[in-house]
Design an enzyme around this catalytic site. Structure first.
Site, PDB file in Angstrom:
ATOM      1  N   LYS A  22      -3.834   2.459 -10.566  1.00 15.62           N
ATOM      2  CA  LYS A  22      -2.298   2.451 -10.141  1.00 15.62           C
ATOM      3  C   LYS A  22      -1.336   1.434 -11.011  1.00 15.62           C
ATOM      4  O   LYS A  22      -0.279   1.612 -11.097  1.00 15.62           O
ATOM      5  CB  LYS A  22      -2.135   1.867  -8.603  1.00 15.62           C
ATOM      6  CG  LYS A  22      -2.986   2.877  -7.934  1.00 15.62           C
ATOM      7  CD  LYS A  22      -2.941   4.333  -7.539  1.00 15.62           C
ATOM      8  CE  LYS A  22      -3.474   4.978  -6.627  1.00 15.62           C
ATOM      9  NZ  LYS A  22      -4.631   5.199  -6.197  1.00 15.62           N
TER      10      LYS A  22
HETATM   11  C1  LIG Z   1      -5.570   6.265  -5.860  1.00 16.14           C
HETATM   12  C2  LIG Z   1      -7.041   6.361  -6.197  1.00 16.14           C
HETATM   13  C3  LIG Z   1      -7.470   7.370  -6.570  1.00 16.14           C
HETATM   14  C4  LIG Z   1      -7.087   8.915  -6.125  1.00 16.14           C
HETATM   15  O1  LIG Z   1      -5.984   9.173  -7.252  1.00 16.14           O
HETATM   16  P1  LIG Z   1      -4.830  10.169  -6.890  1.00 16.14           P
HETATM   17  O2  LIG Z   1      -3.890  10.106  -7.858  1.00 16.14           O
HETATM   18  O3  LIG Z   1      -4.165   9.967  -5.588  1.00 16.14           O
HETATM   19  O4  LIG Z   1      -5.500  11.474  -6.891  1.00 16.14           O
HETATM   20  C5  LIG Z   1      -9.000   7.439  -6.943  1.00 16.14           C
HETATM   21  N1  LIG Z   1      -9.584   6.319  -7.212  1.00 16.14           N
HETATM   22  C6  LIG Z   1      -9.017   5.096  -7.024  1.00 16.14           C
HETATM   23  C7  LIG Z   1      -9.815   3.895  -7.077  1.00 16.14           C
HETATM   24  C8  LIG Z   1      -7.424   5.183  -6.489  1.00 16.14           C
HETATM   25  O5  LIG Z   1      -7.125   3.741  -6.585  1.00 16.14           O
END
Ligand SMILES: *Cc1c(COP(=O)(O)O)cnc(C)c1O
Length: 459
Positions: free
Chosen positions: A112
């Site tokens: 993120k």
């Molecule tokens: C947010 C997240 C996901 C999922 O990603 P999306 O974009 O919501 O499909 C998977 N793994 C981790 C560690 C995350 O923080």
């Protein structure tokens, strides 16, 4: 470049406007009105570009003429400062033609950061240019909230409100959000699951008071986030180009990350098939098998950031697969909201399956996979990454590299890692220190009226 709503009933907007907007007025998601592929010559030339240069090219394309290219470039330069790996998103060889794309070298140790560090700069610049303020409101299954709080902490034009499902995020995730000392951050634990948090955020954005509060979304429904994530897929595909078209395997929840891979492919980057992995919240694997989207109750798992039954960004992939037929799209999403399910016609399923596969990975399989990777590569992976690594074993694609997308650092999810390896991965020292501060958060029911009042008080 202009942006339209998937549901077809909102005015066209520029990138700088949708940067601080959320859902379109009609409840849909903003999409670019076209995506032209870069030329083959340009893609070849980009092989020698740095991560920052590649990011500038991609973000400028989507910003169109709404933000000067030099401003985009500066935002990216600032946004990449806090990453601890010189390659930003390093590729590690796992053996054969299998690779790990490490997306955990940012300040909160999950992918993120790769979008939010840049998007926060872009939003801050836009608010400065227009002399405005904003309140960022986001729902989190753990990592988005931490990344958003880290990216916006201490900025004087922005307040941040983060909703997380009480007791359903890891200890490290919660502390990353709640120990920040800055007064522009409000953490709210919601008595419910992630889908409740997401529903509250969506309702709040459609509330009559949303404009007065200057609500801004940085969930992956924000297109600028998707675009920032396109960069590492483009980057990885260029690094591996002489080995074939990488087949990415992506741990998936809200479908934002894997959608970014599809966008990278639409831009002409040499990318093959995409496989998504899920945990026991297997709404997407069930859908790809049956053509029937059906939400169930969310089950807690070892990979909480994927504990989702309504993948918001799937609406975007479906809209493309439906040839941008907003009426059909709207009908499906209304059915989902009213009945918790919808079915997709076979021709559209065929088109979706051309791009995506889906694999479910249970708790037991994830634990075994963490052990196996540790044994084979002397490497700890987080439980989300484990679902993708597990899924990658069933891919029969000997002509192309298979790339497991590592979405978080193993130290963020000690419960799963300890179950598998008998010991936890240590956190980097500076992060450990930061997390020892006092936690600050309030707890609310999943109730719109209560939330609205808190936002008014905090504004
Ligand atoms: C947010 C997240 C996901 C999922 O990603 P999306 O974009 O919501 O499909 C998977 N793994 C981790 C560690 C995350 O923080």
């Amino acid at each position: 470049m202009q942006y339209v709503s998937t549901r077809g009933h909102s005015a066209r907007k520029s990138f700088s406007v949708i940067l601080t907007a959320a859902l379109a007025q009609d409840g849909g998601l903003y999409m670019p009105d076209h995506i032209d592929s870069f030329t083959h010559e340009e893609i070849t030339a980009l092989k020698d570009a740095s991560y920052a240069q590649l990011a500038t090219r991609i973000l400028s394309y989507f910003a169109g003429d709404s933000i000067a290219c030099s401003d985009v470039e500066q935002a990216i330069e600032k946004g990449l400062k806090r990453f601890t790996s010189p390659q930003i998103a390093p590729l590690t060889k796992l053996g054969g033609n299998r690779w790990l794309l490490e997306l955990y070298h940012g300040p909160t140790l999950a992918f993120k950061d790769y979008a939010l560090q840049i998007v926060a700069e872009l939003i801050n610049d836009q608010l400065n240019r227009t002399d405005q303020r904003a309140m960022v409101l986001c729902a989190t299954s753990g990592d988005t909230g931490a990344a958003a709080a880290a990216a916006f902490a201490g900025r004087n034009r922005v307040k941040v409100v983060v909703l997380h499902p009480e007791g359903r995020v890891s200890d490290v995730q919660r502390r990353q959000m709640t120990t920040l000392p800055n007064d522009n951050i409000l953490n709210v634990a919601i008595r419910g699951d992630f889908d409740d948090c997401q529903a509250l955020v969506k309702a709040m954005f459609q509330d009559s008071i949303a404009d007065d509060l200057k609500l801004t979304a940085v969930n992956s429904i924000n297109w600028a986030r998707i675009v920032s994530q396109v960069v590492y897929y483009a980057w990885a595909s260029l690094q591996l180009a002489d080995k074939g078209n990488p087949h990415f395997v992506v741990p998936t929840g809200n479908f934002g990350n894997i959608l970014a891979a599809q966008v990278a492919r639409k831009l002409g980057f040499p990318i093959g098939q995409l496989t998504l992995s899920s945990n026991e919240n297997d709404v997407l694997p069930r859908f790809f098998e049956s053509g029937h989207m059906q939400r169930r109750e969310t089950l807690p798992s070892l990979s909480p950031s994927m504990d989702i039954q309504v993948s918001s960004n799937f609406e975007r992939a479906l809209w493309w697969a439906m040839d941008c037929d907003s009426d059909a799209l709207r009908a499906s999403q209304q059915a989902l909201a009213e009945t918790g399910e919808y079915a997709v016609p076979e021709d559209i399923m065929t088109s979706l399956r051309e791009h995506f596969n889906a694999v479910r990975c249970t708790k037991v399989d994830a634990v075994k996979e963490i052990q196996r990777v540790h044994k084979e590569n002397n490497l700890a992976i987080c439980p989300h990454t484990a679902t993708a690594s597990f899924a990658s074993r069933s891919i029969d694609d000997s002509n192309n590299p298979v790339v497991v997308v590592a979405t978080a650092h193993p130290a963020k999810f000690p419960v799963g890692v300890e179950q598998a390896l008998g010991a936890v991965e240590p956190l980097p020292d500076d992060i450990e220190r930061a997390l020892s501060g006092e936690e600050r958060f309030i707890t609310l029911d999943a109730d719109l009226d209560q939330l609205r009042q808190k936002l008014i008080d905090f504004s």
